[in-house]
Design a protein around this motif. Structure first.
Motif, short mmCIF file in Angstrom:
data_model
loop_
_atom_site.label_atom_id
_atom_site.label_comp_id
_atom_site.label_asym_id
_atom_site.label_seq_id
_atom_site.Cartn_x
_atom_site.Cartn_y
_atom_site.Cartn_z
N SER A 1 0.83 -1.21 0.00
CA SER A 1 0.00 0.00 0.00
C SER A 1 0.86 1.26 0.00
N TYR A 2 2.09 1.13 0.46
CA TYR A 2 2.99 2.29 0.55
C TYR A 2 3.77 2.50 -0.74
N PHE A 3 4.36 1.44 -1.26
CA PHE A 3 5.19 1.58 -2.45
C PHE A 3 4.32 1.61 -3.71
N PRO A 4 4.73 2.39 -4.71
CA PRO A 4 3.96 2.42 -5.97
C PRO A 4 3.91 1.05 -6.63
N ASN A 5 2.84 0.82 -7.35
CA ASN A 5 2.66 -0.41 -8.12
C ASN A 5 2.69 -1.67 -7.25
N SER A 6 2.28 -1.51 -5.99
CA SER A 6 2.16 -2.64 -5.06
C SER A 6 3.48 -3.38 -4.83
N LYS A 7 4.59 -2.68 -5.00
CA LYS A 7 5.88 -3.28 -4.69
C LYS A 7 6.03 -3.41 -3.18
N LEU A 8 7.04 -4.18 -2.74
CA LEU A 8 7.21 -4.44 -1.31
C LEU A 8 8.44 -3.77 -0.71
N SER A 9 9.28 -3.18 -1.54
CA SER A 9 10.53 -2.65 -1.00
C SER A 9 11.17 -1.67 -1.98
N VAL A 10 12.23 -1.03 -1.51
CA VAL A 10 13.01 -0.14 -2.37
C VAL A 10 13.68 -0.94 -3.48
N ASN A 11 14.27 -2.07 -3.12
CA ASN A 11 14.93 -2.90 -4.13
C ASN A 11 13.95 -3.36 -5.21
N ASP A 12 12.75 -3.70 -4.79
CA ASP A 12 11.73 -4.12 -5.75
C ASP A 12 11.31 -2.97 -6.67
N SER A 13 11.60 -1.75 -6.22
CA SER A 13 11.20 -0.55 -6.97
C SER A 13 12.37 0.03 -7.76
N ASP A 14 13.24 -0.85 -8.25
CA ASP A 14 14.41 -0.44 -9.04
C ASP A 14 15.33 0.50 -8.27
N LYS A 15 15.44 0.24 -6.96
CA LYS A 15 16.32 1.01 -6.08
C LYS A 15 15.94 2.50 -6.05
N LYS A 16 14.64 2.73 -6.16
CA LYS A 16 14.08 4.07 -5.98
C LYS A 16 13.14 4.04 -4.79
N ASN A 17 13.06 5.16 -4.10
CA ASN A 17 12.15 5.27 -2.96
C ASN A 17 11.18 6.42 -3.25
N ILE A 18 10.14 6.10 -3.98
CA ILE A 18 9.17 7.11 -4.40
C ILE A 18 8.08 7.18 -3.34
N ALA A 19 8.27 8.09 -2.39
CA ALA A 19 7.43 8.15 -1.19
C ALA A 19 6.34 9.20 -1.27
N LEU A 20 6.31 9.97 -2.36
CA LEU A 20 5.36 11.07 -2.48
C LEU A 20 4.52 10.95 -3.74
N ASP A 21 3.31 11.46 -3.66
CA ASP A 21 2.47 11.58 -4.84
C ASP A 21 2.81 12.88 -5.57
N GLN A 22 2.35 13.00 -6.80
CA GLN A 22 2.76 14.12 -7.65
C GLN A 22 2.37 15.47 -7.06
N SER A 23 1.26 15.55 -6.37
CA SER A 23 0.83 16.83 -5.80
C SER A 23 1.85 17.36 -4.79
N ASP A 24 2.42 16.46 -3.97
CA ASP A 24 3.44 16.88 -3.01
C ASP A 24 4.74 17.27 -3.70
N ILE A 25 5.05 16.56 -4.78
CA ILE A 25 6.26 16.90 -5.54
C ILE A 25 6.11 18.29 -6.16
N ASP A 26 4.96 18.55 -6.76
CA ASP A 26 4.73 19.86 -7.38
C ASP A 26 4.76 20.97 -6.33
N TRP A 27 4.16 20.72 -5.17
CA TRP A 27 4.16 21.72 -4.10
C TRP A 27 5.59 22.02 -3.66
N THR A 28 6.39 20.98 -3.52
CA THR A 28 7.78 21.17 -3.09
C THR A 28 8.58 21.94 -4.14
N LEU A 29 8.38 21.60 -5.40
CA LEU A 29 9.10 22.30 -6.47
C LEU A 29 8.86 23.80 -6.41
#
Length: 385
Positions: free
Chosen positions: A127-155
């Motif tokens: 539920s936390y990782f995108p695409n129902s992955k289970l870990s950072v390693n499963d996510s191609d060694k990326k830790n995508i912890a935010l949705d796009q709205s938070d990314i845009d706000w931060t930018l």
């Protein structure tokens, strides 16, 4: 969850832990008996985690925790999610190893508890990782912890910086990392890197978050209270980087190419969280953070240097297991939990690791790939008969 499903998860978690161990190896320190207290924490987690997660589950679901933790400066993130299988399953491995390496030595009740914990973790992580992955390693060694709205706000809060400003930001961040590290008995638990978030063809955003700084309120640990006070209890350093490649691991620490990306910083934002609100900070706060970090680090080092091995061993194991307070904080149960090491841990494992740093089950992680293929994964599977 049935035995077949549980064993698939155990095998996968075992691969994740094997990879981290191969990268980090055993940990040594002149101040804390790090490897020893980690082992004590593993065994203590095997005793306490089921009851903690059961109580949390009475108030919420793993799915809700995972989805609502995808935010800036969240207590629950990739590392604290990895805590669940890492600590508990390593403790289980040690217990089985001590019982003639026989998985059948695990009681039926404990087996059910282990399945419950694996199911909780799978539902939380997916539920936390995108695409129902289970870990950072499963996510191609990326830790995508935010949705796009938070990314845009931060930018929109990123400020262009000069090289001198970038150096000052990184120096302040390093000072805060050091005091956070020593406060956790020389562990990374207060730190979290996440990203990379693509800005354009050549630029990315990367976050480094630091939590539980002592601001004069309730200390994270009893020893965290220092005369020095942080201006804020948490801070996120957000870097806009040009021509940098980033990879992360399960301990949410990043590796970059180039290794020193100071020259590649084109912008920075400083953020803090107060309840539900994330607030941008002025760069003037850097001096206050640095002053706190330098003074608090000296105070903590002097405090710990007066402790004996037993005090440091217990404190380190306690700090590791208190990582689960992130889950009880989510549902407001933390003050109702007894976080002291269990009586069994105090009577059996603290005396054992007072005498040495090495656990007899640890070599399972260091077997060759061929041996693991023949004998089974580092973490023992459930017997299927």
């Amino acid at each position: 969850m049935n035995v077949k499903e549980a064993n698939e998860i155990i095998a996968h978690v075992s691969e994740l832990i094997d990879y981290q161990v191969s990268k980090r190896g055993l940990l040594e320190s002149q101040l804390f008996p790090v490897t020893a207290y980690i082992c004590v924490a593993f065994y203590n987690s095997y005793d306490i985690l089921y009851d903690i997660l059961k109580r949390v589950s009475e108030k919420t679901t793993p799915e809700k925790i995972g989805k609502e933790s995808r935010k800036i400066l969240s207590e629950i993130q990739a590392l604290s999610i990895f805590y669940i299988p890492l600590y508990y399953m390593a403790g289980r491995m040690g217990e089985i190893y001590r019982n003639d390496e026989d998985p059948k030595s695990e009681s039926e009740e404990k087996r059910k508890q282990t399945m419950y914990i694996l199911d909780f973790w799978k539902r939380l992580a997916s539920s936390y990782f995108p695409n129902s992955k289970l870990s950072v390693n499963d996510s191609d060694k990326k830790n995508i912890a935010l949705d796009q709205s938070d990314i845009d706000w931060t930018l929109s809060r990123i400020v262009d910086v000069s090289k001198d400003q970038a150096i000052k930001v990184k120096r302040t961040m390093a000072n805060l990392e050091l005091v956070s590290y020593i406060d956790e008995c020389e562990a990374r638990a207060k730190l979290c890197d996440h990203g990379p978030y693509k800005v354009d063809e050549n630029e990315i955003l990367v976050f480094r978050e630091i939590l539980h700084l002592y601001d004069g309120g309730k200390p994270h640990f009893t020893w965290s209270a220092t005369e020095a006070k942080s201006p804020y209890t948490n801070v996120a350093f957000v870097f806009r980087l040009q021509d940098v490649e980033i990879e992360l691991d399960e301990f949410v620490s990043l590796e970059s190419t180039p290794v020193d990306f100071t020259e590649n910083i084109t912008g920075v934002a400083l953020l803090t969280r107060e309840g539900k609100d994330v607030i941008p900070l002025d760069f003037k706060v850097l001096d206050e953070f640095s002053d706190y970090a330098i003074k608090a680090n000296k105070e903590l080092f002097l405090k710990f240097s007066k402790w004996d091995r037993r005090q440091r061993l217990i404190a380190g194991a306690y700090a590791y297991c208190y990582g689960y307070a992130r889950y009880t904080n989510f549902v407001g149960l933390t003050d109702g939990i007894n976080w002291d090491l269990t009586e069994r841990t105090m009577n059996k494992y603290v005396p054992e690791f007072m005498e040495g740093d090495f656990d007899q089950g640890i070599p399972r992680f260091f077997r060759s790939r061929g041996k693991k293929k023949r004998e089974g994964p580092s973490l023992y599977l459930f017997p299927e008969d």
